[in-house]
Scaffold this motif. Structure first.
Motif, PDB file in Angstrom:
ATOM      1  N   ALA A  37     -46.560   0.593  22.413  1.00 40.88           N
ATOM      2  CA  ALA A  37     -45.731   0.999  21.281  1.00 40.88           C
ATOM      3  C   ALA A  37     -46.088   1.520  19.754  1.00 40.88           C
ATOM      4  CB  ALA A  37     -44.805  -0.445  21.146  1.00 40.88           C
ATOM      5  N   GLY A  38     -47.005   1.015  19.458  1.00 34.94           N
ATOM      6  CA  GLY A  38     -47.468   1.494  18.756  1.00 34.94           C
ATOM      7  C   GLY A  38     -48.228   2.851  18.728  1.00 34.94           C
ATOM      8  N   LYS A  39     -48.590   3.071  19.766  1.00 34.94           N
ATOM      9  CA  LYS A  39     -49.057   5.220  20.165  1.00 34.94           C
ATOM     10  C   LYS A  39     -48.491   5.479  20.327  1.00 34.94           C
ATOM     11  CE  LYS A  39     -50.954   7.868  22.831  1.00 34.94           C
ATOM     12  NZ  LYS A  39     -50.806   9.043  22.848  1.00 34.94           N
ATOM     13  N   LEU A  40     -47.462   5.105  20.800  1.00 31.96           N
ATOM     14  CA  LEU A  40     -45.554   5.441  21.411  1.00 31.96           C
ATOM     15  C   LEU A  40     -44.913   6.594  19.706  1.00 31.96           C
ATOM     16  CD1 LEU A  40     -43.963   3.849  24.321  1.00 31.96           C
ATOM     17  CD2 LEU A  40     -45.522   6.390  24.128  1.00 31.96           C
ATOM     18  N   LEU A  41     -45.188   4.786  19.037  1.00 36.76           N
ATOM     19  CA  LEU A  41     -44.030   5.651  17.633  1.00 36.76           C
ATOM     20  C   LEU A  41     -44.724   6.554  16.757  1.00 36.76           C
ATOM     21  CD1 LEU A  41     -41.932   5.038  15.980  1.00 36.76           C
ATOM     22  CD2 LEU A  41     -43.393   3.134  14.780  1.00 36.76           C
ATOM     23  N   SER A  42     -46.970   5.912  16.993  1.00 37.10           N
ATOM     24  CA  SER A  42     -47.149   6.843  16.349  1.00 37.10           C
ATOM     25  C   SER A  42     -47.396   9.018  17.097  1.00 37.10           C
ATOM     26  CB  SER A  42     -48.715   7.139  16.273  1.00 37.10           C
ATOM     27  OG  SER A  42     -49.035   7.010  17.242  1.00 37.10           O
ATOM     28  N   ASP A  43     -46.961   8.625  18.019  1.00 37.61           N
ATOM     29  CA  ASP A  43     -46.142  10.379  18.720  1.00 37.61           C
ATOM     30  C   ASP A  43     -45.020  10.955  17.840  1.00 37.61           C
ATOM     31  OD1 ASP A  43     -49.230   9.744  20.380  1.00 37.61           O
ATOM     32  OD2 ASP A  43     -47.946   9.578  22.126  1.00 37.61           O
ATOM     33  N   ILE A  44     -43.974   9.928  18.015  1.00 39.09           N
ATOM     34  CA  ILE A  44     -42.991  10.464  16.917  1.00 39.09           C
ATOM     35  C   ILE A  44     -43.405  10.609  15.369  1.00 39.09           C
ATOM     36  CG2 ILE A  44     -40.736   9.056  16.585  1.00 39.09           C
ATOM     37  CD1 ILE A  44     -40.815   7.207  18.974  1.00 39.09           C
ATOM     38  N   ILE A  45     -43.605  10.007  15.242  1.00 36.99           N
ATOM     39  CA  ILE A  45     -43.728  10.514  13.709  1.00 36.99           C
ATOM     40  C   ILE A  45     -44.882  11.996  13.822  1.00 36.99           C
ATOM     41  CG2 ILE A  45     -45.369   9.885  11.529  1.00 36.99           C
ATOM     42  CD1 ILE A  45     -44.782   6.926  12.536  1.00 36.99           C
ATOM     43  N   LEU A  46     -45.902  12.401  14.390  1.00 37.65           N
ATOM     44  CA  LEU A  46     -46.828  13.718  14.141  1.00 37.65           C
ATOM     45  C   LEU A  46     -45.848  14.442  14.690  1.00 37.65           C
ATOM     46  CD1 LEU A  46     -49.865  12.068  15.766  1.00 37.65           C
ATOM     47  CD2 LEU A  46     -49.322  12.983  13.518  1.00 37.65           C
ATOM     48  N   THR A  47     -44.923  14.626  16.391  1.00 42.90           N
ATOM     49  CA  THR A  47     -44.817  15.221  16.252  1.00 42.90           C
ATOM     50  C   THR A  47     -42.783  16.015  16.720  1.00 42.90           C
ATOM     51  OG1 THR A  47     -44.038  13.989  19.025  1.00 42.90           O
ATOM     52  CG2 THR A  47     -45.751  15.126  18.450  1.00 42.90           C
ATOM     53  N   GLY A  48     -42.227  14.724  16.029  1.00 41.32           N
ATOM     54  CA  GLY A  48     -40.840  14.377  15.461  1.00 41.32           C
ATOM     55  C   GLY A  48     -40.348  14.574  16.744  1.00 41.32           C
ATOM     56  N   ARG A  49     -41.386  14.469  17.893  1.00 43.79           N
ATOM     57  CA  ARG A  49     -40.348  14.266  19.410  1.00 43.79           C
ATOM     58  C   ARG A  49     -40.622  12.923  19.845  1.00 43.79           C
ATOM     59  NH1 ARG A  49     -42.450  18.456  19.691  1.00 43.79           N
ATOM     60  NH2 ARG A  49     -44.237  17.939  21.228  1.00 43.79           N
ATOM     61  N   ALA A  50     -39.321  12.433  20.395  1.00 37.13           N
ATOM     62  CA  ALA A  50     -39.083  10.723  21.004  1.00 37.13           C
ATOM     63  C   ALA A  50     -40.068  11.508  22.743  1.00 37.13           C
ATOM     64  CB  ALA A  50     -38.229   9.886  20.718  1.00 37.13           C
ATOM     65  N   PRO A  51     -40.713  10.293  23.381  1.00 36.37           N
ATOM     66  CA  PRO A  51     -41.175  11.308  24.378  1.00 36.37           C
ATOM     67  C   PRO A  51     -39.787  10.696  25.252  1.00 36.37           C
ATOM     68  CG  PRO A  51     -42.622   9.608  23.449  1.00 36.37           C
ATOM     69  CD  PRO A  51     -41.770   9.378  22.341  1.00 36.37           C
ATOM     70  N   SER A  52     -39.861  10.749  26.634  1.00 37.15           N
ATOM     71  CA  SER A  52     -39.001  10.299  27.501  1.00 37.15           C
ATOM     72  C   SER A  52     -38.834   8.478  27.775  1.00 37.15           C
ATOM     73  CB  SER A  52     -38.956  11.097  28.332  1.00 37.15           C
ATOM     74  OG  SER A  52     -40.251  11.461  29.581  1.00 37.15           O
ATOM     75  N   ILE A  53     -40.323   8.257  28.097  1.00 36.10           N
ATOM     76  CA  ILE A  53     -40.115   7.357  28.296  1.00 36.10           C
ATOM     77  C   ILE A  53     -39.193   6.069  27.189  1.00 36.10           C
ATOM     78  CG2 ILE A  53     -42.400   6.489  26.590  1.00 36.10           C
ATOM     79  CD1 ILE A  53     -43.217   4.258  29.780  1.00 36.10           C
ATOM     80  N   LEU A  54     -39.049   6.480  25.481  1.00 34.21           N
ATOM     81  CA  LEU A  54     -38.298   5.561  24.570  1.00 34.21           C
ATOM     82  C   LEU A  54     -36.319   5.702  25.093  1.00 34.21           C
ATOM     83  CD1 LEU A  54     -40.843   6.135  21.873  1.00 34.21           C
ATOM     84  CD2 LEU A  54     -40.857   3.770  23.820  1.00 34.21           C
ATOM     85  N   ALA A  55     -36.460   7.033  25.590  1.00 35.93           N
ATOM     86  CA  ALA A  55     -35.261   7.285  25.654  1.00 35.93           C
ATOM     87  C   ALA A  55     -34.631   5.930  25.566  1.00 35.93           C
ATOM     88  CB  ALA A  55     -34.434   7.839  27.104  1.00 35.93           C
ATOM     89  N   GLU A  56     -34.286   4.609  26.039  1.00 36.23           N
ATOM     90  CA  GLU A  56     -33.697   3.344  26.081  1.00 36.23           C
ATOM     91  C   GLU A  56     -34.185   2.537  24.983  1.00 36.23           C
ATOM     92  OE1 GLU A  56     -34.173   1.136  29.570  1.00 36.23           O
ATOM     93  OE2 GLU A  56     -32.834   2.132  31.044  1.00 36.23           O
ATOM     94  N   ALA A  57     -35.315   2.762  23.946  1.00 38.23           N
ATOM     95  CA  ALA A  57     -35.351   2.081  22.909  1.00 38.23           C
ATOM     96  C   ALA A  57     -34.859   2.638  21.783  1.00 38.23           C
ATOM     97  CB  ALA A  57     -37.126   2.317  22.665  1.00 38.23           C
ATOM     98  N   ASP A  58     -34.313   3.920  21.579  1.00 38.12           N
ATOM     99  CA  ASP A  58     -33.691   4.908  20.689  1.00 38.12           C
ATOM    100  C   ASP A  58     -33.254   3.547  19.783  1.00 38.12           C
ATOM    101  OD1 ASP A  58     -32.822   6.681  18.810  1.00 38.12           O
ATOM    102  OD2 ASP A  58     -31.474   8.116  20.413  1.00 38.12           O
ATOM    103  N   PRO A  59     -33.238   4.028  18.581  1.00 39.78           N
ATOM    104  CA  PRO A  59     -32.448   2.405  17.043  1.00 39.78           C
ATOM    105  C   PRO A  59     -30.957   3.268  17.383  1.00 39.78           C
ATOM    106  CG  PRO A  59     -34.518   3.937  16.506  1.00 39.78           C
ATOM    107  CD  PRO A  59     -34.286   4.394  17.884  1.00 39.78           C
ATOM    108  N   ASP A  60     -30.780   4.818  17.314  1.00 47.05           N
ATOM    109  CA  ASP A  60     -29.463   4.735  17.460  1.00 47.05           C
ATOM    110  C   ASP A  60     -28.329   4.052  17.918  1.00 47.05           C
ATOM    111  OD1 ASP A  60     -30.120   6.684  15.501  1.00 47.05           O
ATOM    112  OD2 ASP A  60     -29.956   7.935  16.809  1.00 47.05           O
ATOM    113  N   ARG A  61     -28.870   3.261  19.433  1.00 45.80           N
ATOM    114  CA  ARG A  61     -27.628   2.656  19.944  1.00 45.80           C
ATOM    115  C   ARG A  61     -27.841   1.661  19.241  1.00 45.80           C
ATOM    116  NH1 ARG A  61     -32.998  -0.036  21.719  1.00 45.80           N
ATOM    117  NH2 ARG A  61     -32.091  -2.302  21.911  1.00 45.80           N
ATOM    118  N   CYS A  62     -28.755   1.227  18.117  1.00 44.93           N
ATOM    119  CA  CYS A  62     -27.929  -0.711  17.411  1.00 44.93           C
ATOM    120  C   CYS A  62     -28.104  -0.301  15.888  1.00 44.93           C
ATOM    121  CB  CYS A  62     -28.392  -1.485  18.394  1.00 44.93           C
ATOM    122  SG  CYS A  62     -30.255  -1.246  17.929  1.00 44.93           S
TER     123      CYS A  62
END
Length: 68
Positions: A37-62
């Protein structure tokens, strides 16, 4: 333990906030899944894009920021 109401983690950038990210809701799986989860979050921070595997984990839902 940090559980979410729907049981799905919250991982990603908080829309409407500058440089605010969240990684929570892993519950009892946090020890085992926290590293990825930390690695995936660091990818978001570095690239500005969320990996597709995190589509359901998007903070905007809640998470909603109120501008006062």
């Amino acid at each position: 333990m940090p559980f979410t109401l729907d049981g799905i983690p919250i991982i990603g950038k908080i829309t409407g906030a500058k440089n605010l990210y969240i990684n929570t809701g892993l519950g009892p799986n946090g020890l085992g899944q926290g590293t990825m989860a930390g690695k995936l979050l660091s990818d978001i921070i570095l690239t500005g894009r969320a990996p597709s595997i995190l589509a359901e984990a998007d903070p905007d839902r809640c998470i909603t920021l109120l501008n006062n």
